[in-house]
Structure formats: structure tokens, C-alpha cells
Design an enzyme around this catalytic site. Sequence first.
Site, PDB file in Angstrom:
ATOM      1  N   CYS A 166       0.840  -1.201   0.000  1.00 25.06           N
ATOM      2  CA  CYS A 166       0.000   0.000   0.000  1.00 25.06           C
ATOM      3  C   CYS A 166       0.877   1.252   0.000  1.00 25.06           C
ATOM      4  O   CYS A 166       1.515   1.542  -0.991  1.00 25.06           O
ATOM      5  CB  CYS A 166      -0.979  -0.028   1.177  1.00 25.06           C
ATOM      6  SG  CYS A 166      -2.310   1.170   1.012  1.00 25.06           S
ATOM      7  N   HIS A 193      -3.660  -5.460   0.968  1.00 28.54           N
ATOM      8  CA  HIS A 193      -3.013  -5.695   2.267  1.00 28.54           C
ATOM      9  C   HIS A 193      -2.989  -7.179   2.617  1.00 28.54           C
ATOM     10  O   HIS A 193      -3.926  -7.675   3.254  1.00 28.54           O
ATOM     11  CB  HIS A 193      -3.767  -4.942   3.360  1.00 28.54           C
ATOM     12  CG  HIS A 193      -3.545  -3.476   3.367  1.00 28.54           C
ATOM     13  ND1 HIS A 193      -2.479  -2.885   4.013  1.00 28.54           N
ATOM     14  CD2 HIS A 193      -4.250  -2.463   2.811  1.00 28.54           C
ATOM     15  CE1 HIS A 193      -2.537  -1.564   3.855  1.00 28.54           C
ATOM     16  NE2 HIS A 193      -3.610  -1.284   3.124  1.00 28.54           N
ATOM     17  N   GLU A 227      -1.301  -8.556   4.904  1.00 28.19           N
ATOM     18  CA  GLU A 227      -1.198  -8.730   6.361  1.00 28.19           C
ATOM     19  C   GLU A 227      -2.556  -8.638   7.033  1.00 28.19           C
ATOM     20  O   GLU A 227      -2.683  -8.939   8.205  1.00 28.19           O
ATOM     21  CB  GLU A 227      -0.213  -7.700   6.942  1.00 28.19           C
ATOM     22  CG  GLU A 227      -0.758  -6.300   7.168  1.00 28.19           C
ATOM     23  CD  GLU A 227      -0.912  -5.453   5.915  1.00 28.19           C
ATOM     24  OE1 GLU A 227      -0.716  -5.983   4.810  1.00 28.19           O
ATOM     25  OE2 GLU A 227      -1.241  -4.258   6.038  1.00 28.19           O
TER      26      GLU A 227
END
Lengths: 1107, 276
Positions: free
Chosen positions: B96, B239, B241
Site C-alpha cells: 500500500c 493488504h 497482512e
Amino acid sequence: MLWEVDIHPAAGQPDLTARQVETAAAELGIAANLQVHSARGFLIQGDLDEKQIARLAAELLADVVVERTVVALVGDNVLLAPLSPSLPVGSRLNESGSRLKDAILPPSAFPLPPSSVIHVLPKPGVMDPVAASTQAAIADFGMKADAVRTLKKYWIAGLPEESFPLLCSKLLANDAIEQAVIGPLPFSRLEVGSPYQFKLVTVPIRAMGDEELKALSLGGQLYLSPVEMRTIRDYFQTLDRDPTDVELETIAQTWSEHCSHKTLAGRIRYVDENGERRFQNMLKETIFAATQTIRKRLREQSSGVSALHAPLSTLHSPPSTLPSPLSPLPSPDADWCVSVFADNAGVIRFDDEHNVVFKVETHNHPSALEPYGGANTGIGGVIRDPMGTGMGAKPICNTDVFCFAPPDTPADSLPPGVLHPRRVMKGVVAGVRDYGNRMGIPTVNGAIYFDPRYLGNPLVYCGNVGLIPRDKSFKHQQPGDFIVAVGGRTGRDGIHGATFSSAELHSESDSVSGGAVQIGNAITEKMVLDVLLVARDRELYNAVTDCGAGGFSSAVGEMGEKIGAEVWLDRIPLKYEGLSYTEMWISEAQERMVFSVSPAQWPELEKLCSSEGVEATVIGRFKPTGRLVLKYHENIVADLAMQFLHDGRPPVIRDAIYTPPVPRPLGKGLGARDQGLGTEIISLGGTAGSSSSAPDAANSSANTAGQASSATQTFSLPSPLSPLPSLKKILSSLNVCSKEWIIRQYDHEVQAGSVIKPLVGVANDGPSDAAVVRPVLSSRRGLVISCGMNPRYGDFDTYWMAAGAIDEAIRNAVAVGADPRRLAILDNFCWGNTDRPETLGSLVRAALACHDMAIALGTPFISGKDSLNNEFRSSGNEPISIPPSLLISALGQVEDVGRCVSMDLKRPGNLIYLVGLTKNELGGSHYALVENLEGGEVPKVDCDLARRTFLALHEAIGAGTVRSCHDLSEGGLAASIAEMSFAGGYGAKIDLSKVPHDFSPLPTNLRSVPGEGSGVRTELDATAVKSSSALEGPIDIILLFSESNTRFLCEVPPENAPAFESALQEIPHARIGEVTADANLEIFSDTVSIREDLATLKEAWQKPLRW
Amino acid sequence: MPIPHVLILRAPGTNCDRETAFAFEKAGATTETLHINRLLENPRLFERFQILCVPGGFSYGDDIASGRILGNQIQHHLNDQMMKFKDDGKLMLGICNGFQILMKSPVLLPPDREQGPLATLTANDSGKYEDRWVHLEIRGGKCVFLEGIERMYLPVAHAEGKFVARNEGVLRELDAAGQLALRYVSARTSPTAEIRTGMAGDVDIPARILPFPENPNGAQANVAGVCDSTGRVLGLMPHPERHLDPLQHPRWTRGEAGAVGDGFQIFVNAVRYFSN
């Protein structure tokens, strides 16, 4: 030299800003066919040559792949022509300013005169975070800029030039913080402030009479009452001296409604239909008292045995990679409140290592004047509350609730000084978005309520939850500690926020109080947060608090209340020169925290802060003198006894009266009847009130028709009875419709703890009841955040409005899996002018409900806040008061988030149960709203049944018997099942006649029958119904749309039905239908049949705010 | 098996550092989160690490433009260390805002001397920040981080994620080189696989940019992530994560989540790279 760098979209690239302006201008009725070209720009003052500025333009300020730049000295006409849209793609224009000028086409390409350009710039002194960052980034190029300011430029066609000022004031610029310049910029250098010449100001208050005191209070924006002003005068008479200006300001801030909550914590004589009650401290005797009662009970019970039931199965728990929870909840009966109504936020126990803190604030008045900045600093401010609680909590999620006037309010109906609600809404959402997202805190919960009475006075509630180690939950400032200011610098922004927020808004508020409006800089606050958490864990300070309303005056005054403090104002770091000592002291510049740091801790804290570029400055010292002493260099500018400051305020004594409105049967509002709509009068036994009060004008037509008596609930419904259009209208109503446009602009997943998101279902777009987050990534223990509010009920009875809001907040939390025994709540009262006994009376009545409900349900209040005087005055008009607006926010807990449920239907063939009793409670309902009905019974709460229902449902959910669960609120059963269906993508078939209800007193043709399975059921006698056609409509309407509290819809797989029914055996419930594979919602009884495809219903729900 | 040490680079406004470190640790790496100032003071700190990750957030507020100020800082002061890190065969990941920052560094898409940057990430076509889940497909087999992955379901959360190449030629070259490694796709089928431009050389650039919201920002060629020419540097807007655990899946309550979140394999791949 003052350079200007303008940045335009390159040819072929969209001009998004221009399109947004064009759309908004059409929406606001300013111009239907505006044509706009936009650019953003930078004014850079410094000794920079053309080559340097061109390099900055290309390498720092513009994105050369998609943007083009124009660089020139301010005053050069090349800056006034719009860049031609027909420039070739790919040409780079960064070599020199002169070449850039060559690129400009003659005006014929976009034939606009120089006067067609509008510049919008932040006013001098207003926070301009991008400019500050740019200045620092220029330094990283090895160049020096003395000052930087950002600007926006618009070239306008399709609007006569005489209308430009209107366009500026309505759309492009906000006069509170921005200046709009039409045509060339009228200056060629940026002001950077001039040095301040010290001059001590004293106020000759001792000689003042009442009139002069009044003038001083108002003129000086102190907003103190006559008796308070006299107290101050008398105090200084005994001291035999006059106060300095900063002493007066300090007292006004400390005594402000915003900081001392003097009305609600004051003496109140309250009278309602039950008699008179005198409060010494209303809040203490209602809301705080409830918490004390609950805590006492918890402690007493803690010796008793109470283990949680172990979950029975793992029906829908996915094979998570997380470890299963090792330790169960501590005994839920132990007192799990840690610090309530004491610190900046309420603190409760979470797990073996952590506590959680929660605070919700309002930022209404600043948001009315400058929606973006007001909401921006509202969320920024409330995040500092958990940061300033105990030794500092880590913020883990935000919640935001707004109240606006309808966005389709005609632009020409706005009183002067009022921003259009659509502009307010867009600005508020953007303000919360930009701050919350930048802070890296997920905004997971919220709501919006629309009512015309919020027109001049929108409400912006911002909340934050934080996580804190258990051993860091209390602060201990010490005599001898340094007072250390950390974070943002102090400027002239936000002067008089504390006192201003306690005053009413009026049409000139923006010019009088513009200084109270601010723009935040989230990154400064994030930097403070980063060092705060490290410093906390390294024990580099003894206490911390936030600098909110009242600035240093409030923060230092509160921290030093029990000790004494000396502050060296000249050491406060300033954004620019020229601030007086008083401005330094009361400025509410954002992003500042105050730490109490021992001399031994200071060197290491200073080093840590400096290593991350965070400014930390010793500005004074806590001294055991009991006095607040302010110095500017060697001059003492204030010397006040802490005791007078904090305890010297005369008590506020108020009368409060509550007169319940005369009960009125549900019927057409006057407005609609006057239009001559055909109505059919249908009556149903059941009274709107126990009294035999005379029917009023609203139902006189019913009497004429001979259908109603004083003891009869009267309906006058559109003919023919058609519940489906009503359902669609409810789904399309602003309060109910989808808020996806807003939710998606918030990062609701940062920190990666999201478990139940605000949008759920097969297409990730259904309305979740509450949010669930895991604050500790290695654990399955979760927090539930929800809210409840319904200002419409307040028009009937604020007691039941408050009770309903609490019920709603709790049922939203329980619906996703929260344990009702471990649920804390917060109150936020936003009311009108409580100087009026009736207005204060309606508030006291709500507080009484808070007390009763909290105790009955065992849900303690742990923090709260009030915002009074939410009224808007414009000359020649009656003041517009907001409706009583009580927001209840709930913070729940779940032991294992794998047991949570969402509200979307999951599988055809599953059974649908309705839990709870449906009553004849359409007063204030959304059915009444969309059908323009008035009167009726407002929903009440059966506290004992509510408590038992929450517990039983939690047991059923915890046992894994429930696949989906949704509460019933606005729009009742019909809206709830519609939402579950289109969120899940499955149809539902509902038999209305199975709905458990309690129409009391029962009409003769209703009889109570035992339920087929377990539980109590009341059923409609079909035969009786058929024999009395007059009843058909109303009963079905009640079953469909009544908003009775404490009700849920549950989807239960057939194989779980016995376990589910067993868990709910003591609670009214019934199987009312099942999930179907076809995409239709079908609701039927013997007399009513609704059938609609889900796509149509969903579209009705999504369309209104799909902006 | 050697355990890689991961540098999580943080700056003012970085806000996904904790969950990103958690992801690498869960995948078996050790991590250290360092403020950019520590690296500016002592660039040799790079030598302690095998993986550099620039996580998401709003570095310096994304003031001026996303990732611009930190990107410039790195370019002005740490360019040599970054290039050496890459040349040493180590890995770099930008998520990002980290992707936006790496786009401003020559480690990902080196600019050409004459005409400057090859591509950029600019404002979403929707004109606003949005958080939503997207379907992704992996293209080309060269990226270390994406090895063995075919599709992923991950959230995006950004306002400036629209990938725009300087011109179509650049886009085609990057695609031909397999560097447009991650694409937004529709939930069920993959239109990009079916629609070709018909250009010579069977270059697989979609003629059609997927409609919103499948392509959440209007990115050219539906590009969600790009890798460098070696496949050892990856930048992506989504994302990973935020999808390590099934409980993070937006529809886990509907039984749609797998045993492990889709994003986890990216971190596992990075750790495994050093065990070979």
C-alpha cells in the site's frame, strides 16, 4: 520572492476535483451547468531561483506521469490562464519556468478572462499541514523556503461573475478558515507573524456593576452567568486587586459548561407527573449512582459461584490459525470496572494483561461552522482521551455517530449562516475519514440520524477505544515534576473553544468564533502516539493528559489541581510569532499532550522524542503550593488559588420540569390530512395512555367517524392498506438506508483485528449490528462496539427514549455475540438550551431512565459527556432546538470471536425465530414517519424481561445454535428480515400470525394461547380476526412495523432447534418462518401478503445515500 | 534453516507496522521495526537484514502526494543502500503506502534517463478513499513473493492506488517482462485472460479495464501490484497482512474462509526463499 507552483491534471487525465465541484454546485442549486477546471498549488516564499523551483515542482510537488505544472512568480499573468487540456501527453515541463510559460496556450483554448479564476487559501494562522510538510521536504533538497502555503484554484465557466462570491461561500471556501480570492492574488509575500510586545492586561472587574459584568462576559467570550461573574468580582475584591486577562480566561475556561458540566452536576429541582425531586448533583445521583450500585453488587456477588457455560459445539467456527482461548473470562461477577468517571476515559478489565478504555465526545459547534475541520479535530481530540488515560492507552478503534438535517433540504430555505446539510455531511465524513485513517485506527462503528431540527446545529459524536496494560491504568503526577508539552506547536487556532462550545450558535457565529475552528494534523498526533507508547513502557513519565478544550489552561489546571503548578509561558513552542501570553495559555491548538516528568526521567524522554522528530518542551513545574502561577519571562501574569479555581464556582441551580405529552392515538398528521388524502379509519382496542384524556385535534376526524373513543387506539391508514410500499419507504428512509458510501471511506480494517465488519453478508454490504475486533492479534478474545439512539422517541417521552437507546446498544452488541454480563455503556447527552426548565426536565428524565436501566440490566456507565445549548438562532426567527439526542455507546466482550455471528441469512432451510414480544408500539416509529402518522405509544422496555432475554440469547449464541442474528429496530420486523435476506442473498418466508405479541390490554378478539413448543406465546385468533375486519390491517401493521424493544431475529439450523428453544425457554419466542432458496421475501398472514424480490428491496435500501 | 531478519521500516504516519511484523513473525521470520531516522543516522543498519518491508500507512501524512516525502528521503539519502540491498539478492516488499514509496525508488521500476518515471500510482477514479475486498490473480511466474499463488482475496484501503504507466508502450513492456504481477479480477472468471488487445507478440494487456468495484481504482491493465525485473522486489496495493487468519475474511461466518488467510503465503514465500 514568492513563487507559485500550480499543478494541473495532464491531458487525458481526469480532473476529479473539478467534476466534484460541478456535481456539488448542481446539488446545492448554485449552477446547473458549471464548467470547472481545477489546479492545486503551492506558494513558496524564499530565496530560490527559477531552476530550483522548477526542480521542486517536478521532483517534489507534482507527479509528472499524470500532472503538469505551471511555475511563475506571483503576479505573473501566466498563472491566471487555465492550462490547456490539449497539451501532448508525456512532455515533461520541469526544466525552467520560462519554458513552462511557453506551454500555456492563449486564452482561446479555454476562453476565460483572468477574472474567472478563484483562489482558495487557508487564512493566515490556520493549520496547513501540507504546507508544513512541504517546507520540511524542501529542506531535504538542500533548499530553504521561509514560508509555504497551499492553495486551490478553480477556473469557472457557466456562472455569471457576480455569482462567484456565492459559489465561494456556499461551496469552494469556508470563511471560518479560508479566504477566497477572485482574480489575481492581491499580495506578493506571505505573512509570518510579527514579534509580540509584552503588555500586562488587567480587567477592572472590582468596579463593575451587573450590566458591565454582563457585557464583559459576552464581549470577552467568557460566557459566564451573572452570578458567576459576581463571584469572580467579589473574590478579587477580597484580594484587593483586579484580575489579569489571563486569570479571567482561566477561570472562565475552568468554569465552562464544557469543562465542569455545571448544569448536570448542579442542583436541580425536578418536577414531573410523579412529583418533585431535588438533586444536589444530578449526574452523581443518577448515572454515577447506578454504576456504584452495580459495582457494589458485583463485589458482593463475587464470592458466589458463577462459571461461564462451556460452548457446546463449533458449528460455524472456522479452523482459525489462532490458538484457542486458554483462560476463560475471569468470573463475570467480579467488579470489572477499573476507573469510571475519573480519568479522561472509562477503564474496564479486558484480559489477564490488559484493560480497555472508552470515551465518546462531541464536537458539534465547530462542525456546524467548519464541518471538515470540526469533525477532523473532533476525532483527533477524542483519540487523545484514551492516550491521556492512565499512563496512556493504545487507540484500537473509533466509532462515529452523526446527526444532520436531511441532505435534500432546499438550498433556498436555509437561514443565514447555515451551511447546507449535504455540505455539512460531506465535510464531516471527510474530516473523520482523513484523521482516523491517518492515525491508523479503524473506524468500525457508527450511525447517522436525520432530522430537520439538526439544520443549524448538526451533531458529531466521536468515540475511541484504547487498550492499556493493567499496571499502567493510573497516573501519579508528583510535586517537583516538570510540566512537559509534547507534540504540536501552539498557535492562535482554537481560541475560546471551551467557552464557545458552551454557547448557542447564531447566524454570526462564524465571524465571532472563527478562531475556535481548527484543522487537525493527524500525523503530528500519530508521532506523539508512537513515542508515548514507548515512553510509557520505559516509564519515562509519571502522568499524562491530553490538551483538549481549554488548552494548557485545562490540562495543567486539572493535573495540578491537588498540587499546584508554575508555568513559564514564554517557553511554549509557537507556530509563529505574535501570540500574547493569554493566547499561549488558552489556545486549543491540536495534537498536544501534557506530561508530568520527574527531573530524573526528563533527559531520556527528551532524547526519545527528539529521535522521532517530536517536539517536547519543559514549560513549567508542579509545585506543592496549591496555586496556579503563570509567568511570562520574569513577569507574573496569573496567581490563582487552585481551590478557588476548582471549587469556587457557585453552584448552578436550575428548575427542571417534565410534562408528559398528552397521549394521542396514532393518526394522520395534520399536514397530510389537509391535503385531503382519502383515509380509512380503523380502530383497535388498546389505549395510548391510561388516562381518559380528551382526544386532541389530530384525531378529531376519527371521532367524527364514530370509530374512536378516548380508550381506543385509532389508526387512519391510507387506503387500501399496503404494507409493501411502506416497507420500501422505510428501507429508503435516511436513517435506515445503507451507509456504505460512508463506511467504505473509513479504513475499518487497519490494525488487522477486524472480526465482524460494519458491512457483512454475501456481497459484503449488509448492515452489521455491531463491530467485533481483536485488539491482541495472538488472541481470540474480542471487543464489541455498538450504539443505540433514537431521537424520535424523545418527542414522546425522553425516559423511554433513553431506555430504548440503552436497549438498542445492548441488543446490537448481544446480537453479534457480546456477553451481556460484561458490557459497559457510555452516555452522551446533546440537548437544547437547558436554561429552559422544560428542556432540562426532558434531560433529567432521560438520566433517570439511564439510572434505572443500567441497574436493572447490570450494565454500568463508565464515562459520559454532555453538550448543552445545541440551538441555532437567526435574527427574526424562533431558535431551532435540536431534539433531545442521547447516544448510548456500548463496549462488550467476547471470549472467543470464533463464536460471533453476523446478521445475514446463511442457508436455505434454516428456521427463523423471533425472540421477544411485539407490542402495540408504533409511536415514533419509522412506519409512522414514512406514512406521516403522529401519536401512538412509544416503545417501552420491560427491564427484567430484557435482562433475561439478553442472557438467554447469549447462551444460545455461545452454544453455537445461531447462524445469524439481527436486532429489530427502526422499521421493526419487516425491515429487519428484509435486511437479513438481502444481506444473505437468500429469501425468507415469514408467517406473521406466529409472531409472539402482547397487545395490552388485549382486544376481545385476541386471546392468549400457550406456544407450541417451549416458551410463552400469544397468538392472534384467526377466527376472531376474520369476524372483525376492522382489525386486520392494524394488527398486521403492528406486527410488521412496531419497534418494540428487546427483540431479535435468529436463524437456526433445524438440527439446533431443540437446543435453541431450550436456551430460550423462559423467554417469549416463536418460530415464524424459514430461509428459502429463492430470492424473494415473503411475509404473510391470513390477511396480508407481501412478496418482493430481494434485488428490489436492496435497491430501495442502497439507493438514497449511494453518492 | 536460516531465519531471515526483516526490517520493518517506519516513518511518521506509518500505521500497518505492527500487523506486518506479526505476519512475518508468524511466517517464521524475526523482525525489527526501525524509524527512518535510525537508518538516516546509520545506513549500515541495512546490513543486518535479509528482507526490507515498507508497510502501509500515511507516511508524512501523504502530504503533497502519497509516499512522496518518504520516497524522496530514501532517494536522496539511502539510494545506494537500497540498490545494494537488492543487488545482494535480498527481498523487498512494499504494501500500500509502501508500494507508493517504492514506486518513487529505482529499486522497483527504474526511471529512464530521458523521460523519467515509468509509471505512477495516482488518485482513484472514484475520487475517494475506499476500503473493500478485491479478487486478485497472479501473472507471470517470476515474483518470489507470489510463488505458487494463483488467486487471492484481500482488502484494499487507499485513495491513491490507480496504476498508470507513462504510455502504452511502457505498459506493454512491463507486461511482457512479467512485472505486472498482480491484477484485479472478477470474482468468478478472469476476463483479463479472455480479452486481448490483439497486438503483435501476444502481449497480454487487457483491452478492458474491469469496472468498479472489481477494479477498485481504475488501474490500467487492472494492475494491483508490480515486481522488479528480478522478481525479488514487490509492491502491491492490497493488504496481505490483513488476511492471515480466516477470522479476518469478511464472510468467515458464512463458511467461506479457508484454513489459512490468503495473504499469509506471501510472507511464507519470503521466509522460505532464504531456506533454499
